[in-house]
Scaffold this motif. Structure first.
Motif, mmCIF file in Angstrom:
data_model
loop_
_atom_site.group_PDB
_atom_site.id
_atom_site.type_symbol
_atom_site.label_atom_id
_atom_site.label_comp_id
_atom_site.label_asym_id
_atom_site.label_seq_id
_atom_site.Cartn_x
_atom_site.Cartn_y
_atom_site.Cartn_z
ATOM 1 N N HIS A 1 0.808 -1.217 0.000
ATOM 2 C CA HIS A 1 0.000 0.000 0.000
ATOM 3 C C HIS A 1 0.847 1.275 0.000
ATOM 4 O O HIS A 1 0.323 2.364 -0.163
ATOM 5 N N ARG A 2 2.147 1.130 0.157
ATOM 6 C CA ARG A 2 3.012 2.314 0.253
ATOM 7 C C ARG A 2 3.239 2.916 -1.134
ATOM 8 O O ARG A 2 3.644 2.205 -2.056
ATOM 9 N N PRO A 3 2.967 4.196 -1.327
ATOM 10 C CA PRO A 3 3.166 4.783 -2.655
ATOM 11 C C PRO A 3 4.637 4.802 -3.036
ATOM 12 O O PRO A 3 5.526 4.860 -2.192
ATOM 13 N N SER A 4 4.915 4.721 -4.328
ATOM 14 C CA SER A 4 6.292 4.744 -4.804
ATOM 15 C C SER A 4 6.882 6.135 -4.613
ATOM 16 O O SER A 4 6.159 7.120 -4.481
ATOM 17 N N ARG A 5 8.205 6.203 -4.630
ATOM 18 C CA ARG A 5 8.864 7.506 -4.490
ATOM 19 C C ARG A 5 8.511 8.408 -5.678
ATOM 20 O O ARG A 5 8.411 9.621 -5.530
ATOM 21 N N LYS A 6 8.310 7.803 -6.842
ATOM 22 C CA LYS A 6 7.895 8.583 -8.008
ATOM 23 C C LYS A 6 6.542 9.232 -7.752
ATOM 24 O O LYS A 6 6.318 10.408 -8.079
ATOM 25 N N GLN A 7 5.624 8.483 -7.150
ATOM 26 C CA GLN A 7 4.306 9.029 -6.831
ATOM 27 C C GLN A 7 4.412 10.128 -5.782
ATOM 28 O O GLN A 7 3.681 11.120 -5.835
ATOM 29 N N VAL B 1 6.834 12.196 -5.505
ATOM 30 C CA VAL B 1 7.297 13.381 -6.234
ATOM 31 C C VAL B 1 6.113 14.055 -6.930
ATOM 32 O O VAL B 1 5.940 15.277 -6.850
ATOM 33 N N ILE B 2 5.294 13.263 -7.605
ATOM 34 C CA ILE B 2 4.139 13.815 -8.319
ATOM 35 C C ILE B 2 3.186 14.511 -7.353
ATOM 36 O O ILE B 2 2.711 15.619 -7.613
ATOM 37 N N GLU B 3 2.903 13.866 -6.229
ATOM 38 C CA GLU B 3 1.974 14.455 -5.253
ATOM 39 C C GLU B 3 2.537 15.733 -4.647
ATOM 40 O O GLU B 3 1.821 16.722 -4.486
ATOM 41 N N ALA B 4 3.814 15.718 -4.314
ATOM 42 C CA ALA B 4 4.447 16.917 -3.747
ATOM 43 C C ALA B 4 4.442 18.049 -4.754
ATOM 44 O O ALA B 4 4.120 19.198 -4.417
ATOM 45 N N ALA B 5 4.782 17.738 -5.999
ATOM 46 C CA ALA B 5 4.806 18.764 -7.047
ATOM 47 C C ALA B 5 3.410 19.314 -7.294
ATOM 48 O O ALA B 5 3.236 20.528 -7.484
ATOM 49 N N THR B 6 2.407 18.443 -7.289
ATOM 50 C CA THR B 6 1.026 18.881 -7.514
ATOM 51 C C THR B 6 0.603 19.877 -6.454
ATOM 52 O O THR B 6 -0.019 20.909 -6.757
ATOM 53 N N GLU B 7 0.926 19.594 -5.202
ATOM 54 C CA GLU B 7 0.581 20.519 -4.114
ATOM 55 C C GLU B 7 1.251 21.867 -4.322
ATOM 56 O O GLU B 7 0.635 22.915 -4.092
ATOM 57 N N LEU B 8 2.501 21.856 -4.751
ATOM 58 C CA LEU B 8 3.221 23.115 -4.980
ATOM 59 C C LEU B 8 2.679 23.854 -6.196
ATOM 60 O O LEU B 8 2.443 25.068 -6.147
ATOM 61 N N PHE B 9 2.469 23.133 -7.310
ATOM 62 C CA PHE B 9 1.969 23.755 -8.527
ATOM 63 C C PHE B 9 0.570 24.338 -8.337
ATOM 64 O O PHE B 9 0.176 25.263 -9.046
ATOM 65 N N ALA B 10 -0.192 23.770 -7.400
ATOM 66 C CA ALA B 10 -1.556 24.248 -7.157
ATOM 67 C C ALA B 10 -1.581 25.569 -6.394
ATOM 68 O O ALA B 10 -2.568 26.308 -6.447
ATOM 69 N N THR B 11 -0.494 25.870 -5.683
ATOM 70 C CA THR B 11 -0.477 27.069 -4.841
ATOM 71 C C THR B 11 0.530 28.121 -5.286
ATOM 72 O O THR B 11 0.504 29.245 -4.790
ATOM 73 N N GLN B 12 1.426 27.746 -6.209
ATOM 74 C CA GLN B 12 2.429 28.688 -6.711
ATOM 75 C C GLN B 12 2.492 28.581 -8.231
ATOM 76 O O GLN B 12 2.216 27.511 -8.783
ATOM 77 N N PRO B 13 2.868 29.649 -8.919
ATOM 78 C CA PRO B 13 3.062 29.537 -10.369
ATOM 79 C C PRO B 13 4.107 28.458 -10.644
ATOM 80 O O PRO B 13 5.195 28.482 -10.066
ATOM 81 N N PRO B 14 3.801 27.486 -11.512
ATOM 82 C CA PRO B 14 4.750 26.399 -11.762
ATOM 83 C C PRO B 14 6.139 26.868 -12.179
ATOM 84 O O PRO B 14 7.134 26.210 -11.854
ATOM 85 N N ASP B 15 6.223 28.001 -12.892
ATOM 86 C CA ASP B 15 7.549 28.457 -13.327
ATOM 87 C C ASP B 15 8.387 28.979 -12.167
ATOM 88 O O ASP B 15 9.587 29.189 -12.313
ATOM 89 N N GLU B 16 7.759 29.186 -11.010
ATOM 90 C CA GLU B 16 8.506 29.630 -9.822
ATOM 91 C C GLU B 16 8.900 28.472 -8.912
ATOM 92 O O GLU B 16 9.678 28.654 -7.977
ATOM 93 N N VAL B 17 8.346 27.296 -9.166
ATOM 94 C CA VAL B 17 8.665 26.113 -8.369
ATOM 95 C C VAL B 17 9.940 25.480 -8.914
ATOM 96 O O VAL B 17 10.100 25.317 -10.118
ATOM 97 N N SER C 1 17.189 16.419 -4.233
ATOM 98 C CA SER C 1 16.975 16.766 -5.640
ATOM 99 C C SER C 1 17.459 15.640 -6.546
ATOM 100 O O SER C 1 16.844 15.345 -7.581
ATOM 101 N N ALA C 2 18.560 14.990 -6.170
ATOM 102 C CA ALA C 2 19.084 13.875 -6.956
ATOM 103 C C ALA C 2 18.054 12.751 -7.062
ATOM 104 O O ALA C 2 17.925 12.111 -8.117
ATOM 105 N N ALA C 3 17.317 12.526 -5.980
ATOM 106 C CA ALA C 3 16.292 11.477 -5.995
ATOM 107 C C ALA C 3 15.160 11.844 -6.950
ATOM 108 O O ALA C 3 14.600 10.986 -7.627
ATOM 109 N N VAL C 4 14.817 13.145 -7.012
ATOM 110 C CA VAL C 4 13.790 13.595 -7.951
ATOM 111 C C VAL C 4 14.280 13.385 -9.380
ATOM 112 O O VAL C 4 13.561 12.860 -10.243
ATOM 113 N N TYR C 5 15.538 13.774 -9.633
ATOM 114 C CA TYR C 5 16.104 13.618 -10.969
ATOM 115 C C TYR C 5 16.266 12.153 -11.374
ATOM 116 O O TYR C 5 16.336 11.839 -12.564
ATOM 117 N N TYR C 6 16.306 11.260 -10.403
ATOM 118 C CA TYR C 6 16.370 9.831 -10.714
ATOM 119 C C TYR C 6 15.097 9.390 -11.446
ATOM 120 O O TYR C 6 15.139 8.526 -12.328
#
Length: 201
Positions: free
Chosen positions: A10-16, A18-34, A47-52
């Motif tokens: 039931h544990r979400p993947s690290r990729k998921q 990243v997507i969930e964290a980014a979605t929360e940020l993109f929803a509250t800040q202009p994506p080009d500023e994130v 950051s290296a883990a995100v780039y993975y």
């Protein structure tokens, strides 16, 4: 207890994550500023883990939009399959609007924040619109068995425009949404959807 190298089902993947964290940020800040660093911090990784998992912030945004588009289409497909012939189309539109409210951050990114961000984002949105339109036409045909192909297509376009406008109004909490209040807003959207679908009602 799981052993080293295994993960609970039931544990979400690290990729998921990243997507969930980014979605929360993109929803509250202009994506080009994130930044990728912002996403990494929100996901509690480096950051290296995100780039993975992703080559860039834009790829994270595209993947988040793609996942939301798939889920939205599947929700509409389920509503269409469950729709009884002759039943009120407004109820189905309201159910979809309620689902969008439950996925507010992702809906905000898809309908509002990502607008004009990239060609890929616009292509994803256009692809999603085509799929939603096809599903809405199917819903109309199920609701009104005698409707012509041309009429179903036009009604589907009207419902799609209403759905997109209502979704944007709801996630932004704009003047119309605030002045009506949630219940009245949803009721009015449902009533209008039914009038678009069947003007004789």
């Amino acid at each position: 207890m799981t052993t080293s190298g295994t993960r609970a089902a039931h544990r979400p993947s690290r990729k998921q994550w990243v997507i969930e964290a980014a979605t929360e940020l993109f929803a509250t800040q202009p994506p080009d500023e994130v930044t990728v660093a912002d996403i990494a911090a929100r996901a509690e990784m480096t950051s290296a883990a995100v780039y993975y998992h992703f080559s860039s912030k834009d790829q994270v945004l595209a993947e988040a939009m793609r996942a939301f588009a798939v889920a939205l289409r599947e929700q509409l497909e389920a509503l269409t399959q469950a729709h009884e012939p002759g039943a009120d189309v407004g109820a189905a539109v309201n159910a979809l609007l309620a689902w969008l409210g439950e996925h507010r951050s992702a809906a905000t990114v898809f309908f509002v924040s990502s607008a004009g961000m990239s060609q890929e984002a616009e292509a994803l949105r256009q692809e999603s619109r085509t799929q939603l339109l096809n599903e809405l036409v199917g819903l109309i045909r199920k609701a009104r068995e005698s409707v012509s192909d041309a009429e179903a297509a036009v009604i589907g376009l009207g419902l799609l425009a209403l759905l997109e406008t209502a979704a944007i109004s709801q996630v932004r909490g704009d003047d119309v949404y605030r002045s009506l209040g949630h219940r009245s807003f949803v009721r009015e959207v449902g009533d209008l959807a039914q009038r678009i679908a069947d003007p004789a009602t």
